[in-house]
Design a protein around this motif. Structure first.
Motif, PDB file in Angstrom:
ATOM      1  N   GLN A  82      -3.116  17.461   8.358  1.00 29.12           N
ATOM      2  CA  GLN A  82      -3.963  16.744   8.351  1.00 29.12           C
ATOM      3  C   GLN A  82      -3.502  15.648   7.975  1.00 29.12           C
ATOM      4  OE1 GLN A  82      -6.865  17.841  10.377  1.00 29.12           O
ATOM      5  NE2 GLN A  82      -7.202  15.039   9.685  1.00 29.12           N
ATOM      6  N   VAL A  83      -2.636  15.591   6.582  1.00 29.12           N
ATOM      7  CA  VAL A  83      -2.661  14.611   5.667  1.00 29.12           C
ATOM      8  C   VAL A  83      -2.159  13.214   6.772  1.00 29.12           C
ATOM      9  CG1 VAL A  83      -1.173  13.825   3.445  1.00 29.12           C
ATOM     10  CG2 VAL A  83      -3.051  16.004   3.676  1.00 29.12           C
ATOM     11  N   LEU A  84      -0.755  14.058   7.426  1.00 29.94           N
ATOM     12  CA  LEU A  84       0.170  13.372   8.266  1.00 29.94           C
ATOM     13  C   LEU A  84      -0.600  12.626   9.350  1.00 29.94           C
ATOM     14  CD1 LEU A  84       3.403  15.288   8.625  1.00 29.94           C
ATOM     15  CD2 LEU A  84       2.711  13.078   7.383  1.00 29.94           C
ATOM     16  N   MET A  85      -1.640  13.030   9.379  1.00 30.30           N
ATOM     17  CA  MET A  85      -2.346  12.680  11.671  1.00 30.30           C
ATOM     18  C   MET A  85      -3.174  11.363  10.289  1.00 30.30           C
ATOM     19  SD  MET A  85      -2.577  15.864  13.204  1.00 30.30           S
ATOM     20  CE  MET A  85      -4.379  15.332  13.930  1.00 30.30           C
ATOM     21  N   ASP A  86      -3.803  11.806   9.056  1.00 28.98           N
ATOM     22  CA  ASP A  86      -4.694  10.392   8.592  1.00 28.98           C
ATOM     23  C   ASP A  86      -4.329   9.842   7.732  1.00 28.98           C
ATOM     24  OD1 ASP A  86      -6.786  12.525   9.449  1.00 28.98           O
ATOM     25  OD2 ASP A  86      -6.903  12.963   7.087  1.00 28.98           O
ATOM     26  N   TYR A  87      -2.967  10.083   7.365  1.00 26.25           N
ATOM     27  CA  TYR A  87      -2.077   8.811   6.847  1.00 26.25           C
ATOM     28  C   TYR A  87      -1.220   8.617   6.998  1.00 26.25           C
ATOM     29  CZ  TYR A  87      -5.559   9.464   3.428  1.00 26.25           C
ATOM     30  OH  TYR A  87      -6.943   9.827   2.509  1.00 26.25           O
ATOM     31  N   CYS A  88      -0.312   8.915   7.761  1.00 28.71           N
ATOM     32  CA  CYS A  88       1.082   9.141   8.621  1.00 28.71           C
ATOM     33  C   CYS A  88       0.915   8.173  10.061  1.00 28.71           C
ATOM     34  CB  CYS A  88       2.260   9.527   7.780  1.00 28.71           C
ATOM     35  SG  CYS A  88       2.423   9.777   6.509  1.00 28.71           S
ATOM     36  N   THR A  89      -0.102   8.105  10.925  1.00 28.60           N
ATOM     37  CA  THR A  89      -0.006   8.053  11.958  1.00 28.60           C
ATOM     38  C   THR A  89      -0.614   6.542  13.042  1.00 28.60           C
ATOM     39  OG1 THR A  89      -1.916   9.247  13.261  1.00 28.60           O
ATOM     40  CG2 THR A  89      -0.032  10.444  12.438  1.00 28.60           C
ATOM     41  N   VAL A  90       0.117   5.874  13.259  1.00 28.58           N
ATOM     42  CA  VAL A  90      -0.622   4.709  13.977  1.00 28.58           C
ATOM     43  C   VAL A  90      -1.127   5.017  14.917  1.00 28.58           C
ATOM     44  CG1 VAL A  90       0.370   2.485  14.348  1.00 28.58           C
ATOM     45  CG2 VAL A  90       1.664   3.494  13.202  1.00 28.58           C
ATOM     46  N   ASP A  95       0.578  -1.306   0.105  1.00 30.70           N
ATOM     47  CA  ASP A  95      -0.201   0.228  -0.021  1.00 30.70           C
ATOM     48  C   ASP A  95       1.001   0.808  -0.302  1.00 30.70           C
ATOM     49  OD1 ASP A  95      -2.333   1.434   0.481  1.00 30.70           O
ATOM     50  OD2 ASP A  95      -2.658   0.729   2.117  1.00 30.70           O
ATOM     51  N   LEU A  96       0.895   2.177  -0.955  1.00 31.50           N
ATOM     52  CA  LEU A  96       1.301   3.464  -1.636  1.00 31.50           C
ATOM     53  C   LEU A  96       1.142   4.471  -0.710  1.00 31.50           C
ATOM     54  CD1 LEU A  96       3.254   2.396  -4.912  1.00 31.50           C
ATOM     55  CD2 LEU A  96       4.513   2.603  -2.782  1.00 31.50           C
ATOM     56  N   ARG A  97       0.053   4.264   0.150  1.00 30.14           N
ATOM     57  CA  ARG A  97      -0.539   5.430   0.598  1.00 30.14           C
ATOM     58  C   ARG A  97       0.200   6.159   1.568  1.00 30.14           C
ATOM     59  NH1 ARG A  97      -5.900   3.716   3.317  1.00 30.14           N
ATOM     60  NH2 ARG A  97      -5.407   2.244   3.864  1.00 30.14           N
ATOM     61  N   ARG A  98       0.909   5.764   2.537  1.00 30.79           N
ATOM     62  CA  ARG A  98       1.695   6.227   3.426  1.00 30.79           C
ATOM     63  C   ARG A  98       2.714   7.040   2.347  1.00 30.79           C
ATOM     64  NH1 ARG A  98       3.497   2.210   8.004  1.00 30.79           N
ATOM     65  NH2 ARG A  98       1.604   1.608   8.485  1.00 30.79           N
ATOM     66  N   GLU A  99       2.980   6.217   1.813  1.00 32.16           N
ATOM     67  CA  GLU A  99       4.266   7.575   0.509  1.00 32.16           C
ATOM     68  C   GLU A  99       3.683   8.117   0.077  1.00 32.16           C
ATOM     69  OE1 GLU A  99       3.760   4.089   0.840  1.00 32.16           O
ATOM     70  OE2 GLU A  99       5.959   3.392   1.940  1.00 32.16           O
ATOM     71  N   ALA A 100       2.360   8.223  -0.264  1.00 33.31           N
ATOM     72  CA  ALA A 100       2.037   9.164  -1.728  1.00 33.31           C
ATOM     73  C   ALA A 100       1.873  10.864  -0.260  1.00 33.31           C
ATOM     74  CB  ALA A 100       0.504   9.058  -1.768  1.00 33.31           C
ATOM     75  N   ALA A 101       0.895  10.225   0.921  1.00 35.12           N
ATOM     76  CA  ALA A 101       0.551  11.277   1.862  1.00 35.12           C
ATOM     77  C   ALA A 101       2.092  12.113   2.265  1.00 35.12           C
ATOM     78  CB  ALA A 101      -0.319  10.966   2.772  1.00 35.12           C
ATOM     79  N   TYR A 102       2.660  11.203   2.489  1.00 38.34           N
ATOM     80  CA  TYR A 102       4.215  11.571   2.833  1.00 38.34           C
ATOM     81  C   TYR A 102       4.514  13.038   1.961  1.00 38.34           C
ATOM     82  CZ  TYR A 102       8.799  13.686   4.303  1.00 38.34           C
ATOM     83  OH  TYR A 102       9.534  13.711   4.889  1.00 38.34           O
TER      84      TYR A 102
END
Length: 145
Positions: free
Chosen positions: A137-145, A113-120
């Protein structure tokens, strides 16, 4: 080399990806008189790859990353957003066959899944444009656990 491979296998996604990235790197690396034409040709190969891969998450990410790399950030942002809209299941990682391994053992899941890379990368675009809250907001939505 890649253009010769393209002549033999024009419908091969990997050949299109390699030719496109090679042309983009050529356009950005040297002082060419036809730099814009080289970028356009590289993107054409990547769009062909996108068509051949049926708008897969990976192909969308490749187009977004290429646009980001050459400075077409508004276009890159729209493709990164398309990547974020697709959920890709993890796929098994291939294992090397070794004589001492159990052949009945299941393959381990891989990260596909490349969503984290795209979000970053999208966050970098937003941050550079001054939209710090949107970037956060993008980092919080896609790059946090």
């Amino acid at each position: 080399e890649y253009l010769q491979a393209y002549k033999q296998m024009p419908e091969n996604p990997l050949v299109n990806l390699c030719a496109g990235t090679a042309l983009l790197n050529l356009a950005l690396g040297f002082r060419l008189q036809n730099k814009h034409q080289c970028v356009a040709q590289g993107l054409a190969f990547l769009y062909n790859n996108l068509r051949l891969c049926e708008n897969s998450q990976e192909a969308l990410y490749n187009v977004a990353r290429a646009c980001h790399h050459v400075g077409l950030v508004s276009l890159a942002a729209s493709y990164y957003e398309k990547v974020l809209a697709i959920h890709q299941e993890d796929c098994p990682l291939p294992k090397l066959v070794k004589p001492d391994t159990d052949p009945t053992r299941q393959a381990e899941p891989g990260y596909c899944d490349l969503r984290r890379e795209a979000a970053y990368n999208l966050h970098l675009i937003y941050k550079k444009s001054g939209a710090v809250d949107l970037a956060r907001q993008v980092l919080m939505d896609y790059c946090t656990v």
